[in-house]
Design an enzyme around this catalytic site. Structure first.
Site, PDB file in Angstrom:
ATOM      1  N   HIS A 168       0.832  -1.206   0.000  1.00  0.00           N
ATOM      2  CA  HIS A 168       0.000   0.000   0.000  1.00  0.00           C
ATOM      3  C   HIS A 168       0.872   1.264   0.000  1.00  0.00           C
ATOM      4  CE1 HIS A 168      -3.731   2.261   1.283  1.00  0.00           C
ATOM      5  NE2 HIS A 168      -2.787   3.106   1.668  1.00  0.00           N
ATOM      6  N   GLU A 169       1.773   1.338   0.950  1.00  0.00           N
ATOM      7  CA  GLU A 169       2.611   2.543   1.055  1.00  0.00           C
ATOM      8  C   GLU A 169       3.525   2.669  -0.155  1.00  0.00           C
ATOM      9  OE1 GLU A 169       1.536   4.504   3.072  1.00  0.00           O
ATOM     10  OE2 GLU A 169       0.434   3.150   4.389  1.00  0.00           O
TER      11      GLU A 169
ATOM     12  N   GLY B 267      -8.753  14.728   9.189  1.00  0.00           N
ATOM     13  CA  GLY B 267      -9.070  15.408   7.936  1.00  0.00           C
ATOM     14  C   GLY B 267     -10.235  14.817   7.163  1.00  0.00           C
ATOM     15  N   TYR B 268     -11.026  13.948   7.790  1.00  0.00           N
ATOM     16  CA  TYR B 268     -12.023  13.204   7.025  1.00  0.00           C
ATOM     17  C   TYR B 268     -13.434  13.783   7.060  1.00  0.00           C
ATOM     18  CZ  TYR B 268      -8.837   9.425   5.930  1.00  0.00           C
ATOM     19  OH  TYR B 268      -7.803   8.686   5.424  1.00  0.00           O
TER      20      TYR B 268
HETATM   21 ZN    ZN Z   1      -3.030   5.184   1.882  1.00  0.00          ZN
END
Ligand code: ZN
Length: 706
Positions: free
Chosen positions: A490-491, A627-628
């Protein structure tokens, strides 16, 4: 950043390594004592530069955006290093230094956004003759800066402007209070267990952890085998406890405490929620939006609330029945496995019986898998996949630059012709005490033609990849759980978008300037490869025998991917729909309070309605302290894109190396190369030849209905 040394007074600021732009950060020389003087002197210099720019700004690219970029780059280089060290080498001294200057940095950023001379110059640039000569990246940069200005209140007149600034300031404080309350309320609860019988079913790892917690709380003699044990509400404790503890009454106590956390008493967030939502709505109204959700979505790929609602409703339609079936099947299983004792499933039974069912159906444990995933083998396989897909070569480059910790690795990326194009740091292991939990990717420096060092044609992008996996023990390499493997992929996916960018403008290169709901596309895309047979063969090798993962385990792993996927999806939709409704419909003088809205949404998106005392909103930090806000849907939104992108590879034939190569190059030249320089929908269409559809995600999750 190892220890605090004497203050910098007396030494020239030129020697402050935090200000040494032009190469990679000098981690070997940077100390905590550099932070405050570096940031203060930098802000002073940049403020003067910014004032001069306001006085001289012209409506041309060269006389507006370029100087803004220069100011922004210097701040993000130095402040970025400090932020990075806060994540990987945290200490009380560093935190104090960070907090000492943070408000000044925020203040400066807000002042830049609210500058009218700059805003007017950008408007004139957009309306002027030069506009036609700007490329797509440059135009998107100008439009992004304009939007930032508007959303900072630049166009407001007094007294609205003053009110708007006041609201922003209060919201920052409320967010911090909210997060602190969640932390404090989490710390305040503990379930002390003293009888071995109370710990029945609890696995060894949690026994160790909870005995350690007991020792930290003063029970010096606590041991993993004999107790006492202290169970807390933090994830590493509550989660395995609810999954494994056999005592139903104890699970109930822990569950009830967990869902009512920060919902009453000393650390009550209930009132803060109404205040935050009310202020957000007020600020959106000042900026002429109907609701905060509309304001937030104006800078996203999904443009409007209706679009997101339709999208979530579509997924709800696809997962609600499956979730109800999961629930029924789990109830049957629990009744049978408990020999008639558990007649109806309560909230505190779900995780426990789901784990028993998983064990019965798939018959393998995470621990069995670890031996097949030593880090060096996983990395080798990952780099080989990157070579197959994107034609890049990744080589070890340890020793070429300074590091913040000896375990950190440094790698260089070359293109097909052997030309260096990027590099990255990898900080793989957990270091409790100084390193933040979770995993993340961040920019070290971004690609830029203008910011190239003298004599070079390009500043190459460099990324930080940070994970938190088990350290090597007993002479063995780090053995990764399968989840740690997918996290690394993922990263790495985020990192690829940063490093393989072909955009020369730093403000739109890599992951910059990308609509926030599209950012998780490359990262979730890369996760899919962990379930592909050839890749799994390449990344696995038993630590003793070297044998790749046996086919039988591979099949189980693949089957387990969709275990209770309808329930998982519906749960995410519950959060996403609640978040959207709160930010679109709530109003301080409206008919429903936040908890009533939550219950109304829950009636549609949960199989088992929340308990009367449920106050999950009071710990929903994603939307109240992170931040969502009006953005929780982004997880699913981007997953649609990533699943559909991976679908292109499946259609081409995953076992056909030529087809995979062609498709990989195509993905590289569109999604990875263009980043924030173009509209993400256009980029996706270029890659896929059509707009995205949800079918691939439903198929991948096993939720496709005929
Ligand atoms: Zn991510």
């Amino acid at each position: 950043m190892i220890e605090v040394q004497g203050p910098e007074m007396g030494r020239s600021m030129l020697e402050n390594p935090l200000l040494a732009m032009g190469g990679l950060p000098r981690f070997d020389r940077i100390e905590v004592a550099h932070v405050v003087p570096a940031i203060r002197s930098l802000l002073e210099e940049l403020s003067a530069e910014f004032e001069a720019l306001e006085a001289s700004v012209e409506s041309t690219w060269a006389a507006s955006v370029i100087p803004l970029e220069a100011i922004g780059e210097r701040l993000s280089f130095s402040w970025g290093i400090v932020g990075h060290l806060m994540g990987v080498r945290n200490s009380d001294e560093l935190r104090a230094a960070y907090e000492e200057v943070q408000a000044e940095v925020v203040g400066f950023t807000l002042r830049m956004g609210q500058s009218r001379p700059i805003y007017r110059a950008l408007e004139a640039l957009k309306g002027g003759e030069e506009w036609d000569e700007l490329n797509s990246a440059q135009r998107r940069i100008v439009e992004g800066l304009q939007r930032e200005g508007r959303h900072s209140g630049v166009a407001l007149n007094e007294p609205d402007r003053e009110r708007f600034t006041e609201i922003q300031r209060e919201l920052v404080e409320l967010g911090t209070d909210f997060a602190n309350h969640v932390l404090d309320a989490t710390q305040a609860f503990s379930l002390w267990l003293r009888e071995p019988e109370e710990m029945l079913g609890v696995p060894g790892s949690l026994r160790k952890l909870s005995a350690q917690a007991a020792r930290d709380a003063g029970e010096a003699g606590a041991t993993a085998d004999a107790g006492p044990w202290k169970i807390g509400l933090d994830q590493p404790s509550i989660r395995p406890f609810l999954e494994h503890a056999e005592r139903r009454d104890l699970r109930e106590r822990a569950y009830r405490a967990y869902v009512s956390r920060a919902g009453s008493g000393e650390y009550d967030n209930s009132a803060l929620i109404g205040r935050i939502l009310g202020l957000r709505r007020e600020s959106a109204r000042l900026l002429d939006y109907d609701s905060y959700a509309e304001l937030a979505l104006s800078s996203r790929m999904a443009g409007h609330v209706a679009e997101v609602s339709d999208f979530l409703e579509r997924l709800r339609g696809a997962s609600a029945d499956a979730a109800a079936e999961d629930f029924e099947a789990l109830g049957d299983f629990a009744l049978r496995a408990s020999e008639g004792e558990v007649e109806d499933l309560r909230h505190w039974d779900i995780a426990f019986w789901a784990e028993r069912l998983r064990e019965e159906e798939f018959a393998y444990s995470e621990e069995d898998l670890r031996a097949y995933f030593p880090l060096p083998k996983v990395l080798k396989g990952l780099f080989s996949l990157a070579q197959r897909l994107f034609g890049i070569e990744i080589e070890e480059a340890d020793g070429e630059t300074s590091l913040w910790h000896p375990d950190v690795r440094f790698f260089r990326i070359r293109d097909e012709k052997g030309v260096p194009i990027a590099a990255f740091f990898l900080d793989p292991y957990s270091r409790p005490g100084e390193k933040r939990g979770g995993a993340w990717m961040d920019e070290c420096v971004g690609r830029s033609r203008r910011l190239a060092a003298p004599g070079e044609s390009m500043r190459l992008p460099v990324a930080y990849l940070v994970c938190n996996q088990a350290s090597p023990v007993d002479g063995q390499p780090s053995l990764m759980s399968f989840q740690e493997v997918t996290t690394l992929f993922h990263e790495f996916g985020h990192g690829l978008q940063h490093m393989l960018t072909r955009v020369d403008e730093s403000m739109a290169a890599g992951i910059r300037n990308i609509e926030w709901d599209a950012v998780e596309l490359p990262s979730q895309f890369m996760e899919n490869w962990c379930y592909q047979r050839e890749t799994l063969r390449e990344i696995s090798g038993h630590v003793v025998t070297g044998a790749p993962l046996p086919d039988e385990l591979f099949e189980k792993l693949r089957a387990a991917r969709n275990f209770r996927s309808g329930s998982d999806m519906l749960r995410q939709l519950y959060f996403a729909c609640t978040d959207l409704a709160l930010h679109d419909e709530f109003s301080s003088d409206g008919p429903e309070d936040a908890f009533e809205i939550q219950r109304r949404i829950a009636a549609l998106t949960t199989v088992l309605p929340p308990l009367p005392e449920d106050r999950f909103l009071c710990s929903f930090g994603h939307i109240f302290a992170g931040g969502y806000a009006a953005g929780y849907y982004s997880y699913k939104w981007a997953e649609v894109l990533s699943a559909d992108a991976f679908g292109a590879f499946e259609e081409a034939g995953l076992e056909d190396s030529g087809a995979v190569k062609d498709m990989g190059r195509r993905f590289r030249e569109s999604v990875l190369a263009l980043g924030g320089s173009r509209d993400p929908m256009e980029i996706f269409r270029d890659f896929r030849g059509r707009p995205p559809g949800v079918e691939a995600l439903l198929r991948q999750s096993g939720l496709e209905r005929s």
